[in-house]
Design a protein around this motif. Structure first.
Motif, PDB file in Angstrom:
ATOM      1  N   MET A 117      44.483  43.603  32.776  1.00  0.00           N
ATOM      2  CA  MET A 117      44.026  43.031  34.040  1.00  0.00           C
ATOM      3  C   MET A 117      43.797  41.528  33.867  1.00  0.00           C
ATOM      4  O   MET A 117      44.163  40.732  34.742  1.00  0.00           O
ATOM      5  CB  MET A 117      42.744  43.729  34.506  1.00  0.00           C
ATOM      6  CG  MET A 117      42.929  45.182  34.921  1.00  0.00           C
ATOM      7  SD  MET A 117      43.931  45.400  36.416  1.00  0.00           S
ATOM      8  CE  MET A 117      42.762  44.898  37.684  1.00  0.00           C
ATOM      9  N   ARG A 118      43.217  41.147  32.741  1.00  0.00           N
ATOM     10  CA  ARG A 118      43.031  39.711  32.472  1.00  0.00           C
ATOM     11  C   ARG A 118      44.383  39.018  32.316  1.00  0.00           C
ATOM     12  O   ARG A 118      44.571  37.881  32.787  1.00  0.00           O
ATOM     13  CB  ARG A 118      42.173  39.522  31.213  1.00  0.00           C
ATOM     14  CG  ARG A 118      40.733  39.994  31.372  1.00  0.00           C
ATOM     15  CD  ARG A 118      39.857  39.523  30.216  1.00  0.00           C
ATOM     16  NE  ARG A 118      40.255  40.096  28.935  1.00  0.00           N
ATOM     17  CZ  ARG A 118      39.791  41.229  28.439  1.00  0.00           C
ATOM     18  NH1 ARG A 118      38.915  41.959  29.130  1.00  0.00           N
ATOM     19  NH2 ARG A 118      40.185  41.661  27.240  1.00  0.00           N
ATOM     20  N   MET A 119      45.316  39.695  31.658  1.00  0.00           N
ATOM     21  CA  MET A 119      46.663  39.150  31.497  1.00  0.00           C
ATOM     22  C   MET A 119      47.307  38.919  32.859  1.00  0.00           C
ATOM     23  O   MET A 119      47.912  37.862  33.109  1.00  0.00           O
ATOM     24  CB  MET A 119      47.525  40.117  30.682  1.00  0.00           C
ATOM     25  CG  MET A 119      48.953  39.671  30.466  1.00  0.00           C
ATOM     26  SD  MET A 119      50.008  41.001  29.823  1.00  0.00           S
ATOM     27  CE  MET A 119      49.190  41.394  28.276  1.00  0.00           C
ATOM     28  N   ALA A 120      47.208  39.900  33.742  1.00  0.00           N
ATOM     29  CA  ALA A 120      47.790  39.775  35.072  1.00  0.00           C
ATOM     30  C   ALA A 120      47.200  38.581  35.815  1.00  0.00           C
ATOM     31  O   ALA A 120      47.914  37.831  36.490  1.00  0.00           O
ATOM     32  CB  ALA A 120      47.566  41.061  35.863  1.00  0.00           C
ATOM     33  N   LYS A 121      45.904  38.385  35.676  1.00  0.00           N
ATOM     34  CA  LYS A 121      45.262  37.245  36.333  1.00  0.00           C
ATOM     35  C   LYS A 121      45.801  35.935  35.776  1.00  0.00           C
ATOM     36  O   LYS A 121      46.100  35.007  36.545  1.00  0.00           O
ATOM     37  CB  LYS A 121      43.752  37.334  36.155  1.00  0.00           C
ATOM     38  CG  LYS A 121      42.992  36.258  36.907  1.00  0.00           C
ATOM     39  CD  LYS A 121      41.488  36.483  36.824  1.00  0.00           C
ATOM     40  CE  LYS A 121      40.755  35.406  37.618  1.00  0.00           C
ATOM     41  NZ  LYS A 121      39.280  35.634  37.606  1.00  0.00           N
ATOM     42  N   ARG A 122      45.957  35.858  34.442  1.00  0.00           N
ATOM     43  CA  ARG A 122      46.501  34.635  33.840  1.00  0.00           C
ATOM     44  C   ARG A 122      47.931  34.377  34.314  1.00  0.00           C
ATOM     45  O   ARG A 122      48.333  33.221  34.528  1.00  0.00           O
ATOM     46  CB  ARG A 122      46.498  34.755  32.312  1.00  0.00           C
ATOM     47  CG  ARG A 122      45.133  34.692  31.675  1.00  0.00           C
ATOM     48  CD  ARG A 122      45.226  34.486  30.173  1.00  0.00           C
ATOM     49  NE  ARG A 122      45.915  35.573  29.470  1.00  0.00           N
ATOM     50  CZ  ARG A 122      45.330  36.673  29.011  1.00  0.00           C
ATOM     51  NH1 ARG A 122      44.035  36.858  29.198  1.00  0.00           N
ATOM     52  NH2 ARG A 122      46.028  37.580  28.352  1.00  0.00           N
ATOM     53  N   CYS A 123      48.709  35.449  34.448  1.00  0.00           N
ATOM     54  CA  CYS A 123      50.124  35.316  34.806  1.00  0.00           C
ATOM     55  C   CYS A 123      50.354  35.209  36.310  1.00  0.00           C
ATOM     56  O   CYS A 123      51.481  34.937  36.744  1.00  0.00           O
ATOM     57  CB  CYS A 123      50.903  36.512  34.255  1.00  0.00           C
ATOM     58  SG  CYS A 123      50.936  36.636  32.457  1.00  0.00           S
ATOM     59  N   GLY A 124      49.331  35.471  37.090  1.00  0.00           N
ATOM     60  CA  GLY A 124      49.490  35.447  38.536  1.00  0.00           C
ATOM     61  C   GLY A 124      50.346  36.579  39.051  1.00  0.00           C
ATOM     62  O   GLY A 124      51.097  36.415  40.021  1.00  0.00           O
ATOM     63  N   LEU A 125      50.219  37.757  38.428  1.00  0.00           N
ATOM     64  CA  LEU A 125      51.029  38.910  38.796  1.00  0.00           C
ATOM     65  C   LEU A 125      50.155  40.069  39.267  1.00  0.00           C
ATOM     66  O   LEU A 125      49.003  40.208  38.841  1.00  0.00           O
ATOM     67  CB  LEU A 125      51.861  39.388  37.603  1.00  0.00           C
ATOM     68  CG  LEU A 125      52.984  38.464  37.131  1.00  0.00           C
ATOM     69  CD1 LEU A 125      53.580  38.991  35.827  1.00  0.00           C
ATOM     70  CD2 LEU A 125      54.067  38.329  38.202  1.00  0.00           C
ATOM     71  N   PRO A 126      50.698  40.924  40.136  1.00  0.00           N
ATOM     72  CA  PRO A 126      49.980  42.146  40.509  1.00  0.00           C
ATOM     73  C   PRO A 126      50.088  43.186  39.397  1.00  0.00           C
ATOM     74  O   PRO A 126      50.829  42.987  38.421  1.00  0.00           O
ATOM     75  CB  PRO A 126      50.731  42.606  41.765  1.00  0.00           C
ATOM     76  CG  PRO A 126      52.137  42.142  41.547  1.00  0.00           C
ATOM     77  CD  PRO A 126      51.997  40.818  40.815  1.00  0.00           C
ATOM     78  N   VAL A 127      49.362  44.289  39.543  1.00  0.00           N
ATOM     79  CA  VAL A 127      49.398  45.352  38.543  1.00  0.00           C
ATOM     80  C   VAL A 127      49.763  46.687  39.174  1.00  0.00           C
ATOM     81  O   VAL A 127      49.466  46.944  40.348  1.00  0.00           O
ATOM     82  CB  VAL A 127      48.056  45.492  37.786  1.00  0.00           C
ATOM     83  CG1 VAL A 127      47.721  44.229  37.029  1.00  0.00           C
ATOM     84  CG2 VAL A 127      46.928  45.879  38.728  1.00  0.00           C
TER      85      VAL A 127
END
Length: 264
Positions: free
Chosen positions: A122-132
């Motif tokens: 979830m933190r990775m997605a936030k950094r990448c600007g991507l949904p999950v």
């Protein structure tokens, strides 16, 4: 009608004999877009390869909760770094499939480990600007708790198996909800009740191929060629046309995954 299969695993070995032929045929069969999620670094690499080969296929990359079993902390850390690197590829449109699966996992320590890897992604997605893309199997409360901690990360609960009441909680958090061919089964009362409570603009459709084949193909290998059966079932529940369901869920999927595509 043109449909978007928002979740299909073409990396599965059941497609080894005809994967290329099948994927190449999709547009002429009315399947305009496919999202292929990874479940670990290896399958994520394969998903990216398919997305680079076929313009109508996009990828997601991630660590499925079942796939961390038997992995050391170091292996998982290395895998997460590789997944985040893959996430910079423009053909990657989400982090997934990630989440929690308590069906086989009864050990409290292993469940905690799943939660830690889920939060890391979830933190990775936030950094990448991507949904999950979230896998939730018998872990509704813990999934909900973790999603609430990351309000800026768009989520879709794929292969939805929860109640209508839980769906309302997810909708209140801004989540999308996706259904498979299970909605065509005679014993799918709970799924049908949930669909009846979900606004059409919050729905997506999927096959979860090669699993979850709809009626009348239940028990056979599933593929994106059958995703129209999900649209037809949702149309029946809502009293609208399958074409309308296909159109709206196509637009929902393109918006959620940020796909700019000429398909209308």
């Amino acid at each position: 009608m043109t449909v978007f299969d928002t979740h299909a695993h073409y990396d599965d070995d059941r497609f080894d004999d005809d994967r290329d032929t099948l994927l190449a045929s999709m547009p002429e069969q009315g399947v305009g877009l496919i999202l292929n999620p990874g479940c670990d670094p290896e399958t994520s690499r394969k998903a990216v390869t398919y997305a680079e080969q076929y313009p109508w296929v996009y990828a997601a990359v991630g660590y499925h909760p079942e796939n961390i079993e038997g992995q050391s902390d170091e292996q998982i850390a290395d895998g997460l770094r590789e997944i985040e690197t893959m996430a910079t590829n423009p053909r990657v449109k989400a982090i997934g499939e990630i989440g929690l699966d308590y069906y086989w996992c009864k050990d409290a320590g292993e469940r905690k480990r799943q939660q830690e890897v889920f939060r890391a992604q979830m933190r990775m997605a936030k950094r990448c600007g991507l949904p999950v893309i979230i896998h939730d199997r018998e872990a509704h409360l813990d999934c909900l708790t973790i999603v609430e901690q990351y309000p800026d990360v768009p989520c879709v609960f794929h292969c939805y198996s929860g109640s209508a009441e839980f769906a309302k909680q997810l909708l209140a958090l801004g989540c999308m909800i996706s259904f498979t061919g299970v909605v065509t089964f005679k014993n799918s009362k709970k799924a049908r009740e949930a669909i009846a409570q979900i606004p059409l603009d919050r729905l997506m459709i999927e096959t979860d191929a090669p699993y979850m084949a709809p009626e009348p193909y239940r028990g056979k290998r599933n593929s994106s060629l059958y995703v129209h059966r999900v649209a037809e079932a949702i149309a029946e529940i809502n009293g609208i046309s399958p074409e309308e369901v296909a159109r709206v869920t196509l637009e929902n999927g393109k918006r959620f995954f940020n796909i700019i595509d000429p398909i209308s």
